[in-house]
Scaffold this active site. Structure first.
Site, PDB file in Angstrom:
ATOM      1  N   HIS A 160      37.999  33.169  29.150  1.00  0.00           N
ATOM      2  CA  HIS A 160      38.470  33.536  30.495  1.00  0.00           C
ATOM      3  C   HIS A 160      37.709  32.808  31.598  1.00  0.00           C
ATOM      4  O   HIS A 160      38.140  32.810  32.745  1.00  0.00           O
ATOM      5  CB  HIS A 160      38.351  35.050  30.692  1.00  0.00           C
ATOM      6  CG  HIS A 160      39.353  35.812  29.882  1.00  0.00           C
ATOM      7  ND1 HIS A 160      40.507  36.327  30.414  1.00  0.00           N
ATOM      8  CD2 HIS A 160      39.392  36.096  28.558  1.00  0.00           C
ATOM      9  CE1 HIS A 160      41.209  36.915  29.463  1.00  0.00           C
ATOM     10  NE2 HIS A 160      40.553  36.795  28.315  1.00  0.00           N
ATOM     11  N   ASP A 368      35.541  29.021  39.098  1.00  0.00           N
ATOM     12  CA  ASP A 368      36.202  30.235  38.604  1.00  0.00           C
ATOM     13  C   ASP A 368      37.166  29.829  37.505  1.00  0.00           C
ATOM     14  O   ASP A 368      37.857  28.812  37.642  1.00  0.00           O
ATOM     15  CB  ASP A 368      36.988  30.895  39.759  1.00  0.00           C
ATOM     16  CG  ASP A 368      36.996  32.415  39.681  1.00  0.00           C
ATOM     17  OD1 ASP A 368      36.951  32.946  38.560  1.00  0.00           O
ATOM     18  OD2 ASP A 368      37.052  33.055  40.747  1.00  0.00           O
TER      19      ASP A 368
HETATM   20  C1  GDG Z   1      37.372  36.730  34.895  1.00  0.00           C
HETATM   21  C2  GDG Z   1      37.235  35.250  35.316  1.00  0.00           C
HETATM   22  C3  GDG Z   1      39.730  35.098  35.446  1.00  0.00           C
HETATM   23  C4  GDG Z   1      38.173  42.982  42.518  1.00  0.00           C
HETATM   24  N1  GDG Z   1      37.541  43.814  43.380  1.00  0.00           N
HETATM   25  C5  GDG Z   1      38.077  45.008  43.203  1.00  0.00           C
HETATM   26  C6  GDG Z   1      39.051  44.905  42.215  1.00  0.00           C
HETATM   27  N2  GDG Z   1      39.092  43.653  41.829  1.00  0.00           N
HETATM   28  C7  GDG Z   1      40.050  43.147  40.830  1.00  0.00           C
HETATM   29  C8  GDG Z   1      40.945  42.088  41.398  1.00  0.00           C
HETATM   30  C9  GDG Z   1      41.333  41.313  40.138  1.00  0.00           C
HETATM   31  C10 GDG Z   1      40.097  41.461  39.262  1.00  0.00           C
HETATM   32  O1  GDG Z   1      39.354  42.577  39.746  1.00  0.00           O
HETATM   33  C11 GDG Z   1      39.177  40.252  39.390  1.00  0.00           C
HETATM   34  O2  GDG Z   1      39.724  39.199  38.675  1.00  0.00           O
HETATM   35  P1  GDG Z   1      39.311  37.688  38.965  1.00  0.00           P
HETATM   36  O3  GDG Z   1      40.231  36.833  38.188  1.00  0.00           O
HETATM   37  O4  GDG Z   1      39.402  37.437  40.421  1.00  0.00           O
HETATM   38  O5  GDG Z   1      37.785  37.523  38.562  1.00  0.00           O
HETATM   39  P2  GDG Z   1      36.761  37.975  37.361  1.00  0.00           P
HETATM   40  O6  GDG Z   1      36.476  39.436  37.415  1.00  0.00           O
HETATM   41  O7  GDG Z   1      35.569  37.102  37.530  1.00  0.00           O
HETATM   42  O8  GDG Z   1      37.532  37.660  35.989  1.00  0.00           O
HETATM   43  C12 GDG Z   1      38.414  34.845  36.203  1.00  0.00           C
HETATM   44  C13 GDG Z   1      39.777  36.518  34.912  1.00  0.00           C
HETATM   45  O9  GDG Z   1      38.616  36.826  34.118  1.00  0.00           O
HETATM   46  C14 GDG Z   1      41.015  36.753  34.016  1.00  0.00           C
HETATM   47  O10 GDG Z   1      41.088  35.833  32.976  1.00  0.00           O
HETATM   48  O11 GDG Z   1      40.802  34.920  36.353  1.00  0.00           O
HETATM   49  O12 GDG Z   1      38.313  33.471  36.521  1.00  0.00           O
HETATM   50  O13 GDG Z   1      35.993  35.035  36.004  1.00  0.00           O
HETATM   51  O14 GDG Z   1      42.413  41.904  39.481  1.00  0.00           O
HETATM   52  O15 GDG Z   1      42.010  42.679  42.091  1.00  0.00           O
HETATM   53  N3  GDG Z   1      39.788  45.929  41.786  1.00  0.00           N
HETATM   54  C15 GDG Z   1      39.538  47.130  42.369  1.00  0.00           C
HETATM   55  N4  GDG Z   1      38.604  47.317  43.334  1.00  0.00           N
HETATM   56  C16 GDG Z   1      37.853  46.271  43.787  1.00  0.00           C
HETATM   57  O16 GDG Z   1      37.006  46.461  44.665  1.00  0.00           O
HETATM   58  N5  GDG Z   1      40.247  48.183  41.955  1.00  0.00           N
END
Ligand code: GDG
Length: 466
Positions: A160, A368
């Site tokens: 990921h 990312d």
């Molecule tokens: C890893 C990889 C890859 C964020 N703040 C809150 C919240 N979130 C949710 C977002 C989104 C998720 O968490 C974060 O996903 P990301 O993709 O932006 O980043 P990572 O956590 O680093 O995820 C990344 C991912 O895996 C999937 O393969 O895209 O590159 O690093 O859904 O909305 N959700 C809530 N409150 C928050 O304050 N409920």
């Protein structure tokens, strides 16, 4: 295709998926086909008296047609496997931050031991025709441990996070062991073409792997298929969430408080890969160079607490508190503040409303794997009056989301300029960019990702020595 067995560090009940991303994707895949989800229980227990530390108890629980199988970890194992090796070595290096990696704390042995424990607990639960899908950097050596126990099932891995270029990867003292472990899988999936290219370059230069036609490599007496499968979101689910009461209430509240609608939005885990200090500095430059934004534009930055016991995260938190305080102190007025910095998690049900109320999303990671927030922002917009996505060229999502305003987040002035452009973008341009972005996130949504990965895994030769 046989029963699907998904393995990830954390496991969730597929009937009640609150979180986004991985949990939703896997839960949905498992619900469709039935199967098993295996991982850590989330529980830390005392090491067994006189027993092997980490010999965690196995819990089996039925959730509809999905069996949840989870293992407890003792404190020492959890700290060294999860915080130590996974998040103190692999996470920083894979995000190009060699300077933050703690290479010599002996975490590797316990990382390996926990992977062996998972293999020992999982192997007896497997059926011969199971298809095993293992997720993320915590579990890179799991397939090789399962193979060593004689498991010949088809096994796939999905990373990921990004895979860095060979010379950065080579900074990890055990890089060869890690990359060799990937050859125990039948299919290795990455988020982007760039990650795949790094894999190809690494195995050719360091492991003398022979490329065998499209996406296939042979080394260490095994053939592996490697390919990019950009993860997506459930576009309709996120848009529908925008109709729930909390989401509408959040939208109304934000619009009420900020009636001129000049809101900039950041939603991230508080992580050094997300480029948060650079983003705050870009907002400071925006205020300095384009004074018309004073008393008008405000950055709403949600920085959800994450990995707080790791030093680099505590340092970053202090830096962000200092920066947001300094910007508010310099530019704030009695009735307006340029930054609203919130170091708490926000309820998922509020996120679509929040996204819709904001004119610009700042998704500016330094590195990312994909970044799902970029896609969620697009999904939540009103197509008649959409907001603008400012996206780092270093997010995996940038390979797909070409109609965003792509920026180099290290270039603070250029990022400030892009924010200014986004704030003043004419409606017609916003609409046409948004329409194309929406098409892209729909074409490769989370269902596509799961189906495509499992289709290709089903086509691989499968089994030991393939
Ligand atoms: C890893 C990889 C890859 C964020 N703040 C809150 C919240 N979130 C949710 C977002 C989104 C998720 O968490 C974060 O996903 P990301 O993709 O932006 O980043 P990572 O956590 O680093 O995820 C990344 C991912 O895996 C999937 O393969 O895209 O590159 O690093 O859904 O909305 N959700 C809530 N409150 C928050 O304050 N409920």
């Amino acid at each position: 295709m046989g029963r699907l067995v998904a393995v990830s560090n954390r496991v969730a009940d597929p009937r009640n998926l609150a979180a986004g991303g991985l949990a939703v994707a896997l839960g949905e895949a498992l619900k469709a086909t039935g199967g098993m989800w295996f991982g850590w229980s989330g529980k830390i227990v005392e090491a067994a008296q006189g027993g092997t530390p980490g010999e965690g108890e196995l819990h089996i629980q039925q959730a509809g047609n999905v069996t949840l199988a989870t293992v407890d970890l003792c404190r020492e194992d959890h700290d060294a496997y999860y915080q130590g090796y996974s998040n103190g070595v692999l996470w920083p290096v894979f995000h190009y931050r060699i300077d933050l990696a703690d290479f010599d704390s002996g975490y590797l042995n316990i990382y390996r031991r926990v992977n062996q424990l998972f293999a020992r607990k999982l192997a007896p639960l497997l059926r011969p025709d199971d298809v095993i899908w293992i997720h993320d950097y915590h579990l890179i050596p799991l397939a090789s441990e399962l193979r060593a126990m004689g498991c010949g099932q088809r096994m796939g891995f999905f990373l990921h996070i990004p895979l860095p270029p060979p010379l950065i990867l080579a900074a990890i003292p055990q890089h060869e062991w890690l990359m060799r472990a990937l050859f125990a899988y039948d299919l290795v999936g990455f988020q982007s073409q760039l990650d795949l290219e790094h894999f190809s370059r690494y195995v050719q230069s360091e492991a003398q792997a022979e490329p065998m036609g499209e996406y296939r490599f042979r080394a260490f007496h095994r053939t592996v298929r490697a390919q990019a499968f950009p993860i997506g979101i459930d576009v309709d689910e996120f848009a529908a969430l925008g109709q729930c009461e909390e989401s509408r209430e959040t939208y109304e509240m934000m619009r009420g408080q900020y009636s001129s609608r000049r809101l900039l939005l950041g939603i991230d885990r508080l992580d050094y890969s997300k480029g948060l200090p650079q983003r705050l500095k870009a907002v400071r430059t925006l205020m300095a160079q384009y004074p018309e934004n004073r008393r008008s534009a405000t950055l709403i930055q949600i920085a959800a607490p994450s990995r707080e016991t790791v030093d680099a995260y505590a340092d970053l938190r202090r830096e962000l508190e200092g920066l947001s305080g300094a910007i508010n102190g310099e530019y704030g007025e009695l009735d307006w503040m340029p930054v609203r910095y919130i170091h708490r998690t926000t309820a998922r049900r509020r996120l679509p409303g929040l996204c819709r109320a904001c004119r610009v999303a700042l998704v500016t990671p330094l590195r990312d794997g994909m970044n799902l927030v970029a896609k969620e922002f697009v999904a939540a917009q009103d197509p008649d009056d959409p907001g603008v996505l400012v996206l780092s060229r270093f997010a995996g999502a940038a390979e797909q989301l070409r109609e965003a305003l792509l920026v180099n987040p290290y270039d603070i002035n250029a990022t400030a300029q892009a924010i200014q452009q986004a704030l003043h973008m004419p409606l017609a341009e916003r609409q046409s960019r948004h329409q194309k972005l929406l098409e892209r996130i729909r074409a490769q949504d989370v269902h596509w990702w799961r189906r495509e990965y499992l289709r290709i895994l089903g086509e691989t030769d499968g089994g030991v020595g393939g």
